[in-house]
Design a protein around this motif. Structure first.
Motif, PDB file in Angstrom:
ATOM      1  N   TYR A 233      28.239   9.739  62.107  1.00  0.00           N
ATOM      2  CA  TYR A 233      28.831  10.996  61.381  1.00  0.00           C
ATOM      3  C   TYR A 233      29.889  11.432  62.355  1.00  0.00           C
ATOM      4  CZ  TYR A 233      25.965  13.163  65.556  1.00  0.00           C
ATOM      5  OH  TYR A 233      25.619  13.216  66.747  1.00  0.00           O
ATOM      6  N   CYS A 234      30.609  12.333  61.788  1.00  0.00           N
ATOM      7  CA  CYS A 234      31.830  13.018  62.706  1.00  0.00           C
ATOM      8  C   CYS A 234      31.354  14.266  63.081  1.00  0.00           C
ATOM      9  CB  CYS A 234      33.025  13.267  61.799  1.00  0.00           C
ATOM     10  SG  CYS A 234      33.660  11.580  61.164  1.00  0.00           S
ATOM     11  N   GLU A 235      31.400  14.507  64.558  1.00  0.00           N
ATOM     12  CA  GLU A 235      31.034  15.798  65.278  1.00  0.00           C
ATOM     13  C   GLU A 235      31.801  16.892  64.452  1.00  0.00           C
ATOM     14  OE1 GLU A 235      30.159  15.233  69.691  1.00  0.00           O
ATOM     15  OE2 GLU A 235      32.167  14.690  69.178  1.00  0.00           O
ATOM     16  N   VAL A 236      31.073  18.226  64.346  1.00  0.00           N
ATOM     17  CA  VAL A 236      31.602  19.301  64.161  1.00  0.00           C
ATOM     18  C   VAL A 236      32.778  19.738  64.863  1.00  0.00           C
ATOM     19  CG1 VAL A 236      31.207  21.685  63.494  1.00  0.00           C
ATOM     20  CG2 VAL A 236      29.406  19.930  62.839  1.00  0.00           C
ATOM     21  N   SER A 237      34.010  20.059  64.358  1.00  0.00           N
ATOM     22  CA  SER A 237      35.034  20.581  65.461  1.00  0.00           C
ATOM     23  C   SER A 237      35.774  21.760  64.481  1.00  0.00           C
ATOM     24  CB  SER A 237      36.063  19.311  65.426  1.00  0.00           C
ATOM     25  OG  SER A 237      36.616  19.031  64.211  1.00  0.00           O
ATOM     26  N   ASP A 238      36.960  22.192  65.119  1.00  0.00           N
ATOM     27  CA  ASP A 238      37.785  23.134  64.580  1.00  0.00           C
ATOM     28  C   ASP A 238      38.332  22.547  63.113  1.00  0.00           C
ATOM     29  OD1 ASP A 238      37.511  24.604  66.447  1.00  0.00           O
ATOM     30  OD2 ASP A 238      39.463  24.276  67.603  1.00  0.00           O
ATOM     31  N   TYR A 239      38.173  21.182  62.931  1.00  0.00           N
ATOM     32  CA  TYR A 239      38.921  20.763  61.535  1.00  0.00           C
ATOM     33  C   TYR A 239      37.884  20.577  60.578  1.00  0.00           C
ATOM     34  CZ  TYR A 239      42.327  19.707  65.272  1.00  0.00           C
ATOM     35  OH  TYR A 239      43.175  19.613  66.124  1.00  0.00           O
ATOM     36  N   THR A 240      36.654  21.037  60.726  1.00  0.00           N
ATOM     37  CA  THR A 240      35.518  20.803  59.879  1.00  0.00           C
ATOM     38  C   THR A 240      35.969  21.997  58.830  1.00  0.00           C
ATOM     39  OG1 THR A 240      34.004  20.029  61.453  1.00  0.00           O
ATOM     40  CG2 THR A 240      32.863  20.868  59.495  1.00  0.00           C
ATOM     41  N   ILE A 241      36.000  21.410  57.426  1.00  0.00           N
ATOM     42  CA  ILE A 241      35.751  22.282  56.264  1.00  0.00           C
ATOM     43  C   ILE A 241      34.540  22.505  55.683  1.00  0.00           C
ATOM     44  CG2 ILE A 241      38.585  22.333  56.403  1.00  0.00           C
ATOM     45  CD1 ILE A 241      38.121  20.266  53.805  1.00  0.00           C
ATOM     46  N   ALA A 242      33.652  21.712  55.985  1.00  0.00           N
ATOM     47  CA  ALA A 242      32.327  21.910  55.233  1.00  0.00           C
ATOM     48  C   ALA A 242      31.300  21.276  56.013  1.00  0.00           C
ATOM     49  CB  ALA A 242      32.443  21.453  53.937  1.00  0.00           C
ATOM     50  N   LYS A 243      30.185  21.598  56.316  1.00  0.00           N
ATOM     51  CA  LYS A 243      29.152  20.775  56.924  1.00  0.00           C
ATOM     52  C   LYS A 243      28.118  20.306  55.971  1.00  0.00           C
ATOM     53  CE  LYS A 243      29.721  24.128  60.845  1.00  0.00           C
ATOM     54  NZ  LYS A 243      29.191  25.165  61.776  1.00  0.00           N
ATOM     55  N   THR A 244      27.272  19.335  56.466  1.00  0.00           N
ATOM     56  CA  THR A 244      25.965  19.114  56.135  1.00  0.00           C
ATOM     57  C   THR A 244      25.236  19.076  57.137  1.00  0.00           C
ATOM     58  OG1 THR A 244      26.445  18.016  54.112  1.00  0.00           O
ATOM     59  CG2 THR A 244      24.629  17.024  54.946  1.00  0.00           C
ATOM     60  N   ASN A 245      23.696  19.195  56.850  1.00  0.00           N
ATOM     61  CA  ASN A 245      22.780  19.078  58.036  1.00  0.00           C
ATOM     62  C   ASN A 245      21.602  17.982  57.688  1.00  0.00           C
ATOM     63  OD1 ASN A 245      19.834  19.580  59.196  1.00  0.00           O
ATOM     64  ND2 ASN A 245      21.522  20.553  60.558  1.00  0.00           N
ATOM     65  N   TYR A 246      21.831  16.989  58.744  1.00  0.00           N
ATOM     66  CA  TYR A 246      20.875  15.902  58.678  1.00  0.00           C
ATOM     67  C   TYR A 246      20.554  15.439  59.968  1.00  0.00           C
ATOM     68  CZ  TYR A 246      18.360  11.667  57.212  1.00  0.00           C
ATOM     69  OH  TYR A 246      17.145  10.816  56.841  1.00  0.00           O
ATOM     70  N   VAL A 247      19.652  15.469  60.461  1.00  0.00           N
ATOM     71  CA  VAL A 247      19.332  15.548  61.998  1.00  0.00           C
ATOM     72  C   VAL A 247      19.702  16.612  62.699  1.00  0.00           C
ATOM     73  CG1 VAL A 247      19.322  13.946  64.138  1.00  0.00           C
ATOM     74  CG2 VAL A 247      19.172  13.006  61.827  1.00  0.00           C
ATOM     75  N   LEU A 248      21.129  16.797  62.421  1.00  0.00           N
ATOM     76  CA  LEU A 248      22.002  17.897  63.334  1.00  0.00           C
ATOM     77  C   LEU A 248      23.221  18.187  62.121  1.00  0.00           C
ATOM     78  CD1 LEU A 248      24.269  16.529  66.073  1.00  0.00           C
ATOM     79  CD2 LEU A 248      23.332  15.281  63.845  1.00  0.00           C
ATOM     80  N   ASP A 249      23.964  19.422  62.377  1.00  0.00           N
ATOM     81  CA  ASP A 249      24.873  19.668  61.444  1.00  0.00           C
ATOM     82  C   ASP A 249      26.158  18.631  62.042  1.00  0.00           C
ATOM     83  OD1 ASP A 249      23.617  21.880  60.493  1.00  0.00           O
ATOM     84  OD2 ASP A 249      24.857  23.355  61.580  1.00  0.00           O
ATOM     85  N   PHE A 250      26.808  18.149  60.918  1.00  0.00           N
ATOM     86  CA  PHE A 250      27.787  17.304  60.911  1.00  0.00           C
ATOM     87  C   PHE A 250      28.972  17.581  59.957  1.00  0.00           C
ATOM     88  CE2 PHE A 250      25.337  14.994  58.144  1.00  0.00           C
ATOM     89  CZ  PHE A 250      26.217  14.525  57.130  1.00  0.00           C
ATOM     90  N   ALA A 251      30.158  17.087  60.313  1.00  0.00           N
ATOM     91  CA  ALA A 251      31.289  17.401  59.638  1.00  0.00           C
ATOM     92  C   ALA A 251      31.269  16.275  58.276  1.00  0.00           C
ATOM     93  CB  ALA A 251      32.542  16.950  60.321  1.00  0.00           C
TER      94      ALA A 251
END
Length: 197
Positions: free
Chosen positions: A147-165
């Motif tokens: 998974y890609c880490e959440v960052s300033d470039y994230t425009i939507a998230k999904t949660n599985y184990v943790l929030d990811f981009a």
């Protein structure tokens, strides 16, 4: 409108071509630099392994071309991950468009969270014209172990184990971890929004 789908030895490309066909777009599957450069839109889909895919891109000079492209560009699944700077999958330096790391899911509860993450999950905190017409109850279809880490470039998230981009955006580059071509009407809407950008 000329749409290029980048060919780079990754799986699942044909289903993206079919999805585009359903939207009335005959895209060209190619690894030709000139064809890609002259296209109005570029789509970079695929399933596979990061280091093998990067090797193919380097052999054809696409590792230099892709970050320089100026037209709307859409990276999907492995295509999203390869646009990041680094993947933990076989310790692979990637294309570096997004200063983001790609990590492997490491769930504490292996009974609850299987890896790979396969199936439907919702996207939330949507913020982009790419997601127009969708909301936090929109579900998309995933098949991935990284998974890609959440960052300033994230425009939507999904949660599985943790929030990811779930989706990212920077300049002319848009990305999606899930498979739009397998995500029913939601995926179709995202592809259509991309083609309308």
């Amino acid at each position: 409108m000329k749409v290029a789908v980048i060919k780079y030895n990754a799986g699942n490309v044909q289903s993206v071509l079919y999805a585009l066909e359903r939207l009335g777009v005959a895209a060209e599957l190619t690894d030709d630099q000139e064809v890609i450069s002259k296209s109005d839109k570029v789509i970079f889909p695929g399933q596979g392994e990061a280091s093998t895919a990067m090797r193919y891109l380097k052999e054809r000079g696409l590792d230099k071309l892709i970050p320089e492209l100026k037209q709307p560009f859409f990276g999907v699944c492995l295509g999203q991950q390869l646009l990041c700077e680094y993947s933990e999958e076989n310790d692979t330096p990637c294309l570096g468009v997004f200063p983001v790391k790609v990590k492997r899911f490491v769930p504490e509860n292996k009974e609850l969270f299987k890896v790979p993450h396969v199936g439907w999950n919702n996207i939330f905190e949507l913020k982009s014209p790419l997601l127009e017409g969708l909301n936090d109850e929109s579900f998309v279809y995933y098949v991935h172990s990284y998974y890609c880490e959440v960052s300033d470039y994230t425009i939507a998230k999904t949660n599985y184990v943790l929030d990811f981009a779930a989706l990212m955006h920077k300049d002319n580059f848009y990305t999606m971890q899930a498979h739009p071509e397998k995500s029913g009407l939601v995926g179709e809407r995202i592809l259509r929004n991309f083609l309308d950008l």
